[in-house]
Design a protein around this motif. Sequence first.
Motif, mmCIF file in Angstrom:
data_model
loop_
_atom_site.group_PDB
_atom_site.id
_atom_site.type_symbol
_atom_site.label_atom_id
_atom_site.label_comp_id
_atom_site.label_asym_id
_atom_site.label_seq_id
_atom_site.Cartn_x
_atom_site.Cartn_y
_atom_site.Cartn_z
ATOM 1 N N SER A 167 0.859 -1.187 0.000
ATOM 2 C CA SER A 167 0.000 0.000 0.000
ATOM 3 C C SER A 167 0.891 1.231 0.000
ATOM 4 O O SER A 167 1.934 1.256 0.640
ATOM 5 N N LEU A 226 1.216 5.686 -0.381
ATOM 6 C CA LEU A 226 0.685 7.040 -0.463
ATOM 7 C C LEU A 226 1.859 7.959 -0.787
ATOM 8 O O LEU A 226 2.775 8.106 0.021
ATOM 9 N N ILE A 272 -1.443 -0.965 -4.089
ATOM 10 C CA ILE A 272 -2.676 -0.254 -3.803
ATOM 11 C C ILE A 272 -2.312 1.209 -3.601
ATOM 12 O O ILE A 272 -1.659 1.569 -2.621
ATOM 13 N N ASN A 273 -2.714 2.004 -4.546
ATOM 14 C CA ASN A 273 -2.417 3.429 -4.473
ATOM 15 C C ASN A 273 -3.506 4.115 -3.641
ATOM 16 O O ASN A 273 -4.629 4.287 -4.082
ATOM 17 N N ASP A 274 -3.125 4.491 -2.434
ATOM 18 C CA ASP A 274 -4.086 4.983 -1.456
ATOM 19 C C ASP A 274 -4.305 6.486 -1.636
ATOM 20 O O ASP A 274 -4.066 7.266 -0.726
ATOM 21 N N SER A 307 -2.766 8.695 -3.753
ATOM 22 C CA SER A 307 -1.568 9.534 -3.904
ATOM 23 C C SER A 307 -1.869 10.760 -4.751
ATOM 24 O O SER A 307 -2.644 10.694 -5.702
ATOM 25 N N PHE A 309 -7.192 3.993 -5.353
ATOM 26 C CA PHE A 309 -8.343 4.591 -4.668
ATOM 27 C C PHE A 309 -8.557 5.997 -5.216
ATOM 28 O O PHE A 309 -7.614 6.663 -5.621
ATOM 29 N N ASN A 334 -7.682 9.176 -0.354
ATOM 30 C CA ASN A 334 -6.927 8.481 0.675
ATOM 31 C C ASN A 334 -7.850 7.870 1.728
ATOM 32 O O ASN A 334 -8.596 8.574 2.401
ATOM 33 N N TYR A 335 -7.812 6.550 1.836
ATOM 34 C CA TYR A 335 -8.655 5.868 2.833
ATOM 35 C C TYR A 335 -7.853 5.326 3.992
ATOM 36 O O TYR A 335 -8.422 4.849 4.970
ATOM 37 N N LYS A 346 -4.116 3.048 5.370
ATOM 38 C CA LYS A 346 -3.376 1.824 5.074
ATOM 39 C C LYS A 346 -4.224 0.569 5.271
ATOM 40 O O LYS A 346 -4.121 -0.380 4.495
ATOM 41 N N ALA A 379 -6.432 0.061 2.357
ATOM 42 C CA ALA A 379 -5.631 -0.343 1.196
ATOM 43 C C ALA A 379 -5.245 -1.818 1.303
ATOM 44 O O ALA A 379 -5.374 -2.574 0.341
ATOM 45 N N THR A 410 -8.211 -4.113 0.649
ATOM 46 C CA THR A 410 -8.517 -4.214 -0.781
ATOM 47 C C THR A 410 -7.482 -5.081 -1.501
ATOM 48 O O THR A 410 -7.825 -5.881 -2.379
#
Length: 320
Positions: free
Chosen positions: A8, A10, A42-44, A46, A69, A72-73, A75, A78, A81
């Motif tokens: 994950s 960011l 998993i791009n949270d 960015s 995503f 931003n949700y 870690k 992420a 998911t």
Amino acid sequence: MDLSIVISLLNEEESLRELTEWIHDSISTSHIKDIEYEIIFINDGSTDNSWNVISEMAKSDSHIKAIAFRRNYGKAAALHTGFAKAEGNVIITMDADLQDSPEEIPELYRMIVEDGWDIVSGWKKKRYDNVLMKNIPSKLYNWTARKVSGLKLHDMNCGLKAYRKDVVKDIELYGDMHRYVPFIAKNAGYTRITEKVVIHRKRKYGHSKFGLDRFVHGLLDLMTLWFLGKFGKKPMHVFGFGGLLAFFIGIILTLIIITTKLVAQSKGLPFRPVADQPLFYIALVTLILGFQMFLTGFLGELVSRSSQNRNEYKIKDAIR
Ligand code: UDP
Ligand code: MG
């Protein structure tokens, strides 16, 4: 698929290429060079160039899979998911900032497959973070987590961890719960949990994404997990017990106050007015408190009654 590496991230644009190459190198030069694996980014949410870097890499590298995503949700979201997408029999999570070394992957993989562990959690024994802001608070926090969870882990929140597939498919992460995956897994009935000392490195690019609020949130989450694990399915047992106790004490005190007054009255002795006695207020408070705890217990039962998964249990095996 043998192995899924879930990462994950960011805003880690500078690290991603280096990390991917390093992962490939670590695997191809080790005893697991023939396994089939995937790298799931998993791009949270960015806001930098991370997603472009990933999609560029994915064009020529079929190991790479990725999800972005919209915002931003966190870690935990992420990882959750990523876990849902993972196809490997073993899942390894790691941070994207090059602080975790991909060279640990082969051994972590082996410990799950050959030694039969459900979870192998990394332990950054020698840690390269800010001493005052991270290392010392982290020791304290891990001590608490050990006491509360009953898991003998030195570094519960290490980003580098390996899991058997069942574990990650069976648990639910949300909020900031990425810190306590082993505890959540333990609550779900997975007991073969161990740790492995892993290499840790200084952050090479960018900066840490977690501030001081991590400690407050971490502590609150720990309390929630402890409660859910112990009483999640029967809240009345906690609140009802406290309620009964408080109510009982309140009744006894009330009886004492009434009898002493009646006795004094009947014998014509002097007595303090009831509302002047400290005992009266204590009785009042305990009665109200007891009643409220009961109500809380009932409400808790109502909530857990209406929850979808109240009769969902983790089944390990079945015959016929
Ligand atoms: N991260 C994330 N979402 C967030 C915060 C962080 O995916 O909301 C990622 C981050 O990009 C990194 C990992 O989680 O890959 C660990 O974060 P960081 O290095 O900032 O934590 P630290 O090492 O300082 O504990
Ligand atoms: Mg980091």
